[in-house]
Design an enzyme around this catalytic site. Structure first.
Site, PDB file in Angstrom:
ATOM      1  N   TYR A 132      37.073  42.260  46.155  1.00 26.72           N
ATOM      2  CA  TYR A 132      38.065  41.365  46.815  1.00 26.72           C
ATOM      3  C   TYR A 132      38.799  41.807  47.864  1.00 26.72           C
ATOM      4  O   TYR A 132      39.598  42.802  48.125  1.00 26.72           O
ATOM      5  CB  TYR A 132      38.642  40.973  45.528  1.00 26.72           C
ATOM      6  CG  TYR A 132      39.944  40.550  44.859  1.00 26.72           C
ATOM      7  CD1 TYR A 132      40.097  39.053  46.957  1.00 26.72           C
ATOM      8  CD2 TYR A 132      40.909  39.938  44.428  1.00 26.72           C
ATOM      9  CE1 TYR A 132      40.595  38.187  45.805  1.00 26.72           C
ATOM     10  CE2 TYR A 132      42.422  39.912  44.523  1.00 26.72           C
ATOM     11  CZ  TYR A 132      41.714  37.810  45.424  1.00 26.72           C
ATOM     12  OH  TYR A 132      42.597  37.394  45.845  1.00 26.72           O
ATOM     13  N   ILE A 171      36.274  31.727  42.821  1.00 25.07           N
ATOM     14  CA  ILE A 171      37.745  32.598  41.506  1.00 25.07           C
ATOM     15  C   ILE A 171      38.570  32.010  42.524  1.00 25.07           C
ATOM     16  O   ILE A 171      39.289  32.067  43.064  1.00 25.07           O
ATOM     17  CB  ILE A 171      37.512  33.853  42.118  1.00 25.07           C
ATOM     18  CG1 ILE A 171      36.071  34.574  41.384  1.00 25.07           C
ATOM     19  CG2 ILE A 171      38.790  34.714  40.632  1.00 25.07           C
ATOM     20  CD1 ILE A 171      36.248  36.256  42.158  1.00 25.07           C
ATOM     21  N   TYR A 187      49.103  46.473  51.380  1.00 21.29           N
ATOM     22  CA  TYR A 187      50.206  47.670  52.417  1.00 21.29           C
ATOM     23  C   TYR A 187      50.149  48.857  52.956  1.00 21.29           C
ATOM     24  O   TYR A 187      50.512  49.076  53.752  1.00 21.29           O
ATOM     25  CB  TYR A 187      51.305  47.895  51.368  1.00 21.29           C
ATOM     26  CG  TYR A 187      52.705  48.331  51.091  1.00 21.29           C
ATOM     27  CD1 TYR A 187      53.639  47.715  52.225  1.00 21.29           C
ATOM     28  CD2 TYR A 187      52.684  49.879  50.987  1.00 21.29           C
ATOM     29  CE1 TYR A 187      54.554  48.188  53.581  1.00 21.29           C
ATOM     30  CE2 TYR A 187      53.704  50.629  52.515  1.00 21.29           C
ATOM     31  CZ  TYR A 187      54.590  50.148  52.930  1.00 21.29           C
ATOM     32  OH  TYR A 187      56.096  50.415  53.789  1.00 21.29           O
ATOM     33  N   THR A 209      45.469  38.138  41.707  1.00 17.69           N
ATOM     34  CA  THR A 209      46.399  38.336  42.337  1.00 17.69           C
ATOM     35  C   THR A 209      47.400  37.249  41.659  1.00 17.69           C
ATOM     36  O   THR A 209      48.773  37.030  41.846  1.00 17.69           O
ATOM     37  CB  THR A 209      45.960  37.472  43.818  1.00 17.69           C
ATOM     38  OG1 THR A 209      45.030  38.173  44.807  1.00 17.69           O
ATOM     39  CG2 THR A 209      47.023  36.927  45.110  1.00 17.69           C
ATOM     40  N   ARG A 244      46.972  38.990  52.332  1.00 13.31           N
ATOM     41  CA  ARG A 244      47.655  39.788  51.513  1.00 13.31           C
ATOM     42  C   ARG A 244      47.337  41.113  51.484  1.00 13.31           C
ATOM     43  O   ARG A 244      48.409  41.895  51.156  1.00 13.31           O
ATOM     44  CB  ARG A 244      47.318  39.023  49.868  1.00 13.31           C
ATOM     45  CG  ARG A 244      47.374  38.131  49.388  1.00 13.31           C
ATOM     46  CD  ARG A 244      48.312  37.234  49.092  1.00 13.31           C
ATOM     47  NE  ARG A 244      49.315  37.452  47.966  1.00 13.31           N
ATOM     48  CZ  ARG A 244      49.176  37.205  46.677  1.00 13.31           C
ATOM     49  NH1 ARG A 244      49.989  35.187  46.994  1.00 13.31           N
ATOM     50  NH2 ARG A 244      50.023  37.810  46.101  1.00 13.31           N
ATOM     51  N   LYS A 288      34.357  38.528  46.396  1.00 10.98           N
ATOM     52  CA  LYS A 288      35.259  37.593  46.250  1.00 10.98           C
ATOM     53  C   LYS A 288      36.225  37.510  47.369  1.00 10.98           C
ATOM     54  O   LYS A 288      36.967  38.073  48.636  1.00 10.98           O
ATOM     55  CB  LYS A 288      36.465  37.540  45.319  1.00 10.98           C
ATOM     56  CG  LYS A 288      37.256  36.485  45.517  1.00 10.98           C
ATOM     57  CD  LYS A 288      38.395  36.640  44.269  1.00 10.98           C
ATOM     58  CE  LYS A 288      39.269  35.457  44.677  1.00 10.98           C
ATOM     59  NZ  LYS A 288      40.471  35.578  43.859  1.00 10.98           N
TER      60      LYS A 288
END
Length: 303
Positions: A142, A213, A116, A53, A147, A171
């Protein structure tokens, strides 16, 4: 001991998700990028990730992501471990980039939940299993529902861990700390769990996490790495002190979309030209002033 067991012992600590610096014309500034990596390693970061990201991957072409990964691998030169982000909203692109990370000799690949598209849990399982089965490299999932608009549920994570021996960690950029606790309960206490939420970096260690992270490591790598080192050495008081010392910086860096504020901070510190690719934009003057005041207060910038 399998190579995945060895990876579980090695891939711990503060992993910096390094930003991708751009020149004024929008091209990637590889010279500055390599200097950032050197600074991270010299400051004590235990590992490096790129094109996650903080690296603006959705603003990079597939070839540019490969170039960034390649330059990072060269700059790191085996000094710390390397776990590039290889995920995307596109399944075939994720496969291609993950295979490329393996070809480069990365220590692991960090694969984001597709954003998305909002796949259901069975689709997420099939996506990650297909990617994991296509390579012989450790995979770190992740999960960042804020997001991606979808959460990889604990039961799905458990299935993947049981069926894919190279899925060794996750993560979790997940503010639901109950969810995070259950990941370790159902996936095993040796599962590598990293915090991607800055205010949960210290709490994650307390439940047995492998590290973090954290975007904040871009700006204050020594302090973020010191937090992990303090906990690992048994100095709980120091770890707690660093947790609270970093909170103002953690807060201000997320006043606007990551990594825009982080780039502003690095620009003030003289580390990069704080250029951002559209559709992201420059944070407001008020936020920039707050960033400057925070950096000064933390002695990361002179008055």
């Amino acid at each position: 001991m399998s190579k995945y067991d060895e990876a579980k012992k090695k891939l711990r600590g503060s992993i910096c998700p390094v930003v991708t610096p751009f020149k004024e014309d929008g091209s990637i500034d590889f010279e500055t990028f390599e200097k950032l990596i050197d600074w991270q390693i010299e400051s004590g970061s235990h590992g490096i990730s790129v094109t996650g990201t903080s690296g603006e991957p959705s603003s990079l072409t597939t070839e540019e992501r490969k170039q960034v990964m390649r330059h990072a691998k060269k700059a790191i030169d085996g000094r710390v471990f390397f776990a590039p982000g290889t995920g995307s909203t596109n399944h075939d692109e994720t496969m291609e980039l993950t295979k490329y990370a393996e070809e480069l000799g990365a220590d692991a690949a960090m694969v984001i939940v597709p954003y998305y598209n909002r796949p259901n849990q069975e689709a997420l399982y099939q996506h990650f299993k297909t990617v994991a089965d296509s390579v012989d490299i450790p995979i770190i999932i992740y999960n960042i529902p804020g997001r991606t608009a979808v959460n990889l549920e604990v039961t799905t994570m458990k299935r993947l861990v049981e069926d894919c021996p190279n899925i060794i960690g996750a993560k979790e950029s997940n503010k639901d700390f109950e969810h995070v606790n259950r990941v370790l309960l159902y996936c095993g206490r040796d599962f590598l769990l990293y915090s991607g939420i800055e205010l949960l970096c210290y709490p994650m260690l307390a439940i047995g996490g492998a590290g973090f992270i954290s975007a904040t490591a871009n700006v204050a790598p020594a302090k973020v790495a010191a937090l992990y080192n303090a906990w690992e050495s048994g100095d709980v008081k120091k770890a707690q002190d660093l947790h609270f010392e970093l909170m103002p910086l953690n807060d201000v860096l997320f006043k606007d979309t990551n990594p825009t504020v982080t780039k502003v901070a690095l620009g003030m510190m003289g580390k990069i030209a704080p250029n951002i690719r559209m559709p992201l934009g420059v944070p407001s003057e008020a936020i920039q002033q707050e960033v400057r005041e925070t950096l000064v207060n933390m002695e990361l910038l002179e008055k």
